[in-house]
Structures are given as structure tokens and as C-alpha cells.
Design a protein around this motif. Structure first.
Motif, PDB file in Angstrom:
ATOM      1  N   ILE A  46       4.675   2.852 -12.727  1.00 43.35           N
ATOM      2  CA  ILE A  46       4.821   1.604 -11.987  1.00 43.35           C
ATOM      3  C   ILE A  46       4.962   1.944 -10.511  1.00 43.35           C
ATOM      4  CG2 ILE A  46       6.291  -0.407 -11.678  1.00 43.35           C
ATOM      5  CD1 ILE A  46       6.811  -0.005 -14.796  1.00 43.35           C
ATOM      6  N   LEU A  59       5.561   0.549  -7.662  1.00 44.60           N
ATOM      7  CA  LEU A  59       6.600   0.084  -6.742  1.00 44.60           C
ATOM      8  C   LEU A  59       7.959   0.712  -7.033  1.00 44.60           C
ATOM      9  CD1 LEU A  59       5.731  -3.709  -6.564  1.00 44.60           C
ATOM     10  CD2 LEU A  59       5.472  -2.040  -4.758  1.00 44.60           C
ATOM     11  N   MET A  60       8.084   1.378  -8.184  1.00 43.22           N
ATOM     12  CA  MET A  60       9.379   1.966  -8.528  1.00 43.22           C
ATOM     13  C   MET A  60       9.442   3.433  -8.155  1.00 43.22           C
ATOM     14  SD  MET A  60       9.958   0.131 -12.179  1.00 43.22           S
ATOM     15  CE  MET A  60      11.423   1.025 -12.664  1.00 43.22           C
ATOM     16  N   ALA A 113       8.813   6.320  -3.890  1.00 42.88           N
ATOM     17  CA  ALA A 113       8.089   5.447  -4.809  1.00 42.88           C
ATOM     18  C   ALA A 113       6.866   6.164  -5.357  1.00 42.88           C
ATOM     19  CB  ALA A 113       7.675   4.161  -4.101  1.00 42.88           C
ATOM     20  N   GLY A 144       4.097   4.925  -5.845  1.00 42.38           N
ATOM     21  CA  GLY A 144       2.939   4.489  -5.067  1.00 42.38           C
ATOM     22  C   GLY A 144       2.558   5.436  -3.948  1.00 42.38           C
TER      23      GLY A 144
END
Lengths: 388, 264
Positions: free
Chosen positions: B97, B99-100, B148, B150
Motif C-alpha cells: 500500500i 501511502l503507508m 512510505a 510509495g
């Protein structure tokens, strides 16, 4: 098997793999100071906004009584109202869903309390508990429909916005032939659960402060000698408890991790074993709970329930959450940020009144703050998450 | 050289068939996977690779055929059953994920908790230190555990996902085209990760349609074509050209290869 004699196209490749030193720091990543790191957080936009708003109103309205004890109480109550619904909306939004029925739920819950407690004459604690049960069940139904049908929660809760508002007008008209039911304060007199929502805390302490002259006291009338602010309303206490609860739940528990994951990427979360459906439905229920807390505090304060209560509150909650740095599409946000967003909202709304600004300009101000906050938050979020 | 014949395969799929209505996706595929090997599953689009690994990871139930884990017959009703048997799948896109943070992703679904005053709290310190440890073992330099996902490259994300699966006790790791969207350098990082994991005794099932990537790390190669297998070849028993031709089903590619200089 003799590896070295294998007729390999990629033999050299394999050797390279073995010697590949992966532990060299990436030269394209700049070192960042710890100060900068500690500053870059989801709430940063809300913190900056709060400071800016307070500076503006200290300049504009400091002589208007906005920062006297009574003024502080005034905007604190308004901010606390926003905070209560913003906490629910924030957690739900991070879990990747919306609830547009919050405002109607506030009106509906207030009306139920009035009908049960006044019209039917049931004990107030029973009326309140039953209302909570019904509203949380409706929240669960909202979530269940979204999960089962796969429809966007935007549409499902929009339907409930109308359904609940319709009932809020229909029920009192059918039962009492009016749209406002009063007499709640009298019905709640001496009720233990009514006090949890309608009482004030530390009244003795405030009387003491009044006697000392630290806060001003009424000089005339029936309340002469009493301090102008005679306690902290339970509304504010509820707001602070809910903010603390939401913040701890989100950042300090494994369930909080699941909230982020459910909103960030539901499919990936499911692959990792997160019960996404359960998380989302629970968040819908929590949002309904927050709306009912708001409604109960409001009917206890006003002593009546009206069919038009809570109008547009769903958008105000969402605005506060977005000002606080949450991502509309879910997976990112902060309860502290949402609480600061609610504070900004309340201070601006009441501050413009104190400053004597034409009240229609409130909307202009609000729009500007919303736009500025979202731009700032998008920038901060990109810094944190590396989105492009 | 044939020492593997005496070892029980960690997972054996015997004569797996899968029909989707009138479509025969798998027409009897058998495969044995041993601990500590990288078993490459090659095949062109539509060859049945995805269906086969879905059967292996419990996502679909085969119409016919048997699955044995450590010599014991198993029936997987859902992915959780397969996970409990130590079979983990790392999907190309649905793994992380973005954004985490890395540590929150790493422990997602397996969060460590500690009790404070009787209430269970997420043990962030433990999660952070374990994540940093696992990451440095895999050769990923994080700015911090709260970085993050990302901000990581595609290859690094795959590596995080792989080391997560291994950390939580996977004994068979199914990698679904982990390199297909990656650049050269990132691919080599992922392949290096596969090598490290294999050396720890984990069986890796590496699905790919890139012969070069397969040959770089593979110990054994199984080619699927139109729902059937052409058998399993040992490393060294097969040339890249043969593999390529098996995957494409022969003919069409032969003429192409000439004009492309043999570098498909």
C-alpha cells in the motif's frame, strides 16, 4: 550438476548478481535533517492554518471580546461541534468511504430522542440508548449496502441523506403535528445519561475563578455573582475524548493499521489478511455514533429537537477533515489534523462575527481556506509519500 | 546430481485440471517443487500459468488433480488454507500500500502488539526495528522505517513483499511475474533477492515469460503451453533457444528471431 559448464546465455549476468552490492546508499536521495522530518507530517497543514487563523483574528478582533472567557467558550463550543462529527468522518474517509448522511442523522437522532423521551414519556436514559442503537444500526446498514453492492458510498449515503431527513420531518408531523418538539430539558432533569451529554464540568472551579475575579461575573439580574462562564460543557469534553480516542485508535493500534490499509488499497489489504469489510462497516457505525453524540448534546443544550437540525453538517465535517490533511480517496489522514480543521472552521465562523465582518463573507473565507489548505496538504503529502 | 529424487518435494501438484465452463485452462499439469530451489514456470500469455498458480495458492479449486504438501495430500478451500501450509504469493501490483510506511506495510495483517493497562496496542518500536533488520538483510537502505512505500522503486517494493512473506514463515514463495514491469537494474535486484531467499531453504516458484530472467536464477524450468506441460528441465539440460521455442510453441518465433538478432 556442473554449473560452470552449462551453456548459458546469461552466465555473466548470474555472476554479476552474486557480486552486486546493494547496500550502497542511493546517491539521488538527499539527506534530510531531523527537524525537517519531524515537521513533515499529515497535520502540518492544519497546524499552519491554525496559527495563521489565530494571528489574523488576534489582529482583527482582539478588542471585540473574542478572547475573553465568554468569547473563548463561544468559539470553543462551535469548534467542538465540528470536531465531534469530523472525527467520525475522518476515520471513515481514511478507510476509503464517505458518509453524506451525517447531517440528516443528526436531525433524525435528535428527533428520536424527543419522540421517545417527551412524546412517549420514556425515561431519558432509555430514549438516548435506544436512539444510539437505532442510529448505529443505520450506520451499519449504510456500510453493509456499500460493501454488498460495491456501489460508491457517496451514492448510498446520499440516498440516506434524503431518507433520514424525510423521516425527521414526517415523524413529528404525524405524531405531534409540528416539526419542533420541545421540553427535552425538563424531561432530562436529574437523568444520569442526560447529564453525560448536557451537564457542565468543573462548575465549582469556575465559580472560584469568578470569585477571585480571574473571569468576569454577572453584575445584575437573577444570576448576579455567577461567573459568565460557569463550567465546561460536556460537548467539549466529548469532542476531546473522541479526538483522543480516534487518534490513539488510528496510530497506536493494529486496527488503525487496518483502517489505513482498507482505504489505501482494499485489494492489497485483503491479500494481507485484513478484514476490510468489517473495518469499513465498523467505521460507518462509528460515524453514526459521532453524529448521535452531536445530536444528543445539541438537544440537551437547546431543550428541543427540530426537523432542520444538522443541515449541511456532512459537508462541514468533510471540509474540516480535508483541511486537516486527509486524502479524499482514502488511505491517508490524521485525526489531530481533522480536529485542527474543525478548530479553524469554528474560529473563522465565530471570529468573523466578532470582527463585525458581513456574515455572507464567511463563505468566501471558508472557500479560500479550503482551497489553500488542500493545495498545501497535497504538497506535504507528496513529500511524505513520494507520490508523483 | 540426482539427490533431489530422494528428497520429498515441499509441494507436488499432480495432474491438475481446471475447466472454466467449456474452456480447458489446464489439461493435466504435474510439477514437483523442492526446498531451496528456484523453479521457473514459463509460458506465453494464455498458457495457463495464472490458473496454475491460483490452484497452488488456493484462489481457485482445481476441477481434478491432487496437491501434496510435504508428501501429505491437501485441499485448499481458500488462500488462507494455502498460507497456513506455508505457501505465499507475491503479486506484482497488489502487494503493497503505497501511502503507508514500510514498517506498517511489512507487518500488515500480522501487527505485533503489546499490552498497556490491559489494552492491546500496536508495538511500533518492535515493528520498526524488525523491519529495518529485514530490509538491511535484503540490501534495501531505508531513510527510516516510516518511509512510505510509495517512495520505493518497483524492484524495492517486490523485495519488501518477498522478505515480508519469508519473515512470516513462507516455505513456498510464488512470485507472479515480479520482473515484468521493471528496469534492468531493478530486475537484477529482485533476482538477487530470489537468490538470497532460495539460499535460506525457501522454495521459489518464479513465474515469468522472460527466458533471460528465468535462466539467471532458475534451477529447474517447467514450460506451460496451452494448458499442458512439456515436462521439467534441469539447469544445464536446456538451452535458452530451446526454452524460447517451447514457450512460443515453435514455428512463428524462429523467423522473428533472425531479424531481431536473437534477443527477444
Amino acid at each position: 550438476m556442473n554449473k560452470s559448464s552449462a551453456p548459458f546465455l546469461c552466465k555473466d549476468y548470474r555472476v554479476n548478481l552474486m557480486n552486486n552490492k546493494l547496500s550502497i546508499p542511493d546517491e539521488r536521495v538527499k539527506e534530510m535533517s531531523t527537524f525537517r522530518n519531524s515537521l513533515i507530517r499529515p497535520e502540518l497543514g492544519g497546524i499552519i492554518g491554525t496559527i495563521v487563523v489565530f494571528i489574523i483574528f488576534i489582529i482583527l478582533a482582539s478588542d471585540s471580546g473574542m478572547f475573553s472567557s465568554q468569547g473563548v467558550l463561544n468559539w470553543s463550543i462551535v469548534s467542538a461541534q465540528f470536531m465531534i462529527i469530523a472525527v467520525g468522518a475522518c476515520l471513515l474517509m481514511i478507510a476509503g468511504e464517505f458518509d453524506l448522511s451525517v447531517g440528516s442523522m443528526i436531525g433524525f437522532a435528535g428527533m428520536l430522542i424527543a419522540i421517545f423521551g417527551v412524546t412517549f414519556g420514556w425515561p431519558m436514559w432509555m430514549a438516548i440508548l435506544l436512539t444510539f442503537a437505532i442510529c448505529i444500526a443505520i450506520g451499519a446498514l449504510n456500510g453493509f449496502i456499500c460493501i454488498r453492492t460495491g456501489l460508491p458510498s457517496f451514492i448510498v449515503t446520499l440516498a440516506f441523506l434524503f431518507i433520514l431527513r424525510g423521516f425527521t420531518i414526517f415523524l413529528p408531523q404525524t405524531i405531534e403535528r409540528k416539526t419542533i418538539i420541545g421540553g427535552i430539558r425538563e424531561a432530562a432533569e436529574g437523568d444520569w445519561l442526560g447529564a453525560v451529554f448536557g451537564e457542565k464540568l468543573f462548575m465549582g472551579f469556575f465559580q472560584y475563578l469568578g470569585d477571585l475575579g480571574i473571569i468576569s461575573v454577572f453584575s445584575r439580574g437573577t444570576r448576579a455573582g455567577e461567573p459568565v462562564v460557569n463550567g465546561i460543557p460536556m460537548l467539549i469534553v466529548w469532542a476531546l475524548i473522541l479526538v483522543a480516542f480516534g487518534h490513539i485508535l488510528l496510530t497506536k493500534t493494529r486496527f488503525g493499521n487496518w483502517i489505513f490499509a482498507s482505504g489505501g488499497d482494499a485489494e492489497a489489504a485483503r491479500n494481507s489478511g485484513v478484514p476490510v469489510n468489517k473495518v469499513k462497516i465498523l467505521m460507518f457505525m462509528f460515524t453514526a455514533f459521532c453524529a448521535t453524540v452531536f445530536a444528543t448534546c445539541q438537544v440537551m443544550e437547546f431543550g428541543s429537537a427540530g426537523a432542520d437540525r444538522g443541515l449541511l453538517k456532512e459537508f462541514e465535517a468533510i471540509i474540516a477533515v480535508v483541511i486537516g490533511g486527509a486524502l479524499l480517496t482514502g488511505g491517508y489522514g490524521s485525526v489531530i489534523g481533522a480536529a485542527l480543521g474543525a478548530l479553524i472552521f469554528g474560529v473563522v465562523q465565530q471570529g468573523l462575527f466578532f470582527a463585525g465582518v458581513e456574515s455572507s463573507l464567511f463563505r468566501v473565507f471558508l472557500g479560500l481556506i479550503l482551497l489553500g489548505a488542500v493545495i498545501l496538504n497535497t504538497y506535504i503529502r507528496r513529500l511524505i509519500t513520494g507520490e508523483r | 546430481m540426482n539427490s533431489q529424487a530422494t528428497v520429498t518435494p515441499i509441494i507436488e501438484m499432480r495432474n491438475i485440471r481446471k475447466h472454466y465452463g467449456p474452456v480447458i485452462a489446464l489439461a493435466g499439469v504435474s510439477i514437483k517443487i523442492y526446498p531451496g530451489e528456484c523453479h521457473c514456470l514459463l509460458g506465453d500469455n494464455g498458457a495457463g500459468k495464472s490458473t496454475f498458480i491460483k490452484a497452488m495458492s488456493g484462489v481457485v479449486k482445481p476441477t481434478q488433480g491432487d496437491i501434496f504438501v510435504n508428501g501429505e495430500q491437501k485441499f485448499f478451500n481458500n488462500p488462507r488454507d494455502a498460507m497456513q501450509a506455508g505457501i505465499a504469493t507475491v503479486h506484482q501490483h497488489l502487494a503493497m500500500i503505497p501511502l503507508m510506511s514500510v514498517s506498517r506495510n511489512f507487518f500488515l495483517g500480522n501487527e505485533p502488539t503489546k499490552k498497556i493497562a490491559g489494552i492491546q496496542f500496536y508495538d511500533r518500536k518492535h515493528a520498526d526495528s524488525k523491519t529495518m533488520e529485514a530490509m538491511s538483510k535484503m540490501g534495501i537502505n531505508l531513510r527510516g522505517p516510516d518511509q512510505a512505500v510509495g517512495t520505493l522503486s518497483g524492484g524495492e517494493r517486490q523485495t519488501v513483499a518477498i522478505s515480508r512473506a519469508v519473515h512470516f514463515g513462507a516455505r513456498v514463495l510464488i512470485l507472479d511475474e515480479p520482473t515484468s514491469a521493471l528496469g534492468v537494474r531493478q530486475t537484477s535486484n529482485v533476482l538477487a533477492t530470489i537468490d538470497k531467499v532460495r539460499n535460506e531453504g525457501v522454495a521459489v516458484v518464479f513465474i515469468t515469460h522472460n527466458v533471460r530472467h528465468a535462466l539467471a536464477v532458475g534451477d529447474r524450468f517447467t514450460v506451460l503451453n496451452r494448458g499442458q506441460t512439456h515436462g521439467t528441465a534441469m539447469r544445464g539440460d536446456i538451452t535458452p533457444e530451446d526454452l524460447q521455442n517451447l514457450m512460443a510453441g515453435g514455428q512463428e518465433l524462429a523467423t522473428l528471431e533472425g531479424s531481431l538478432g536473437g534477443t527477444v
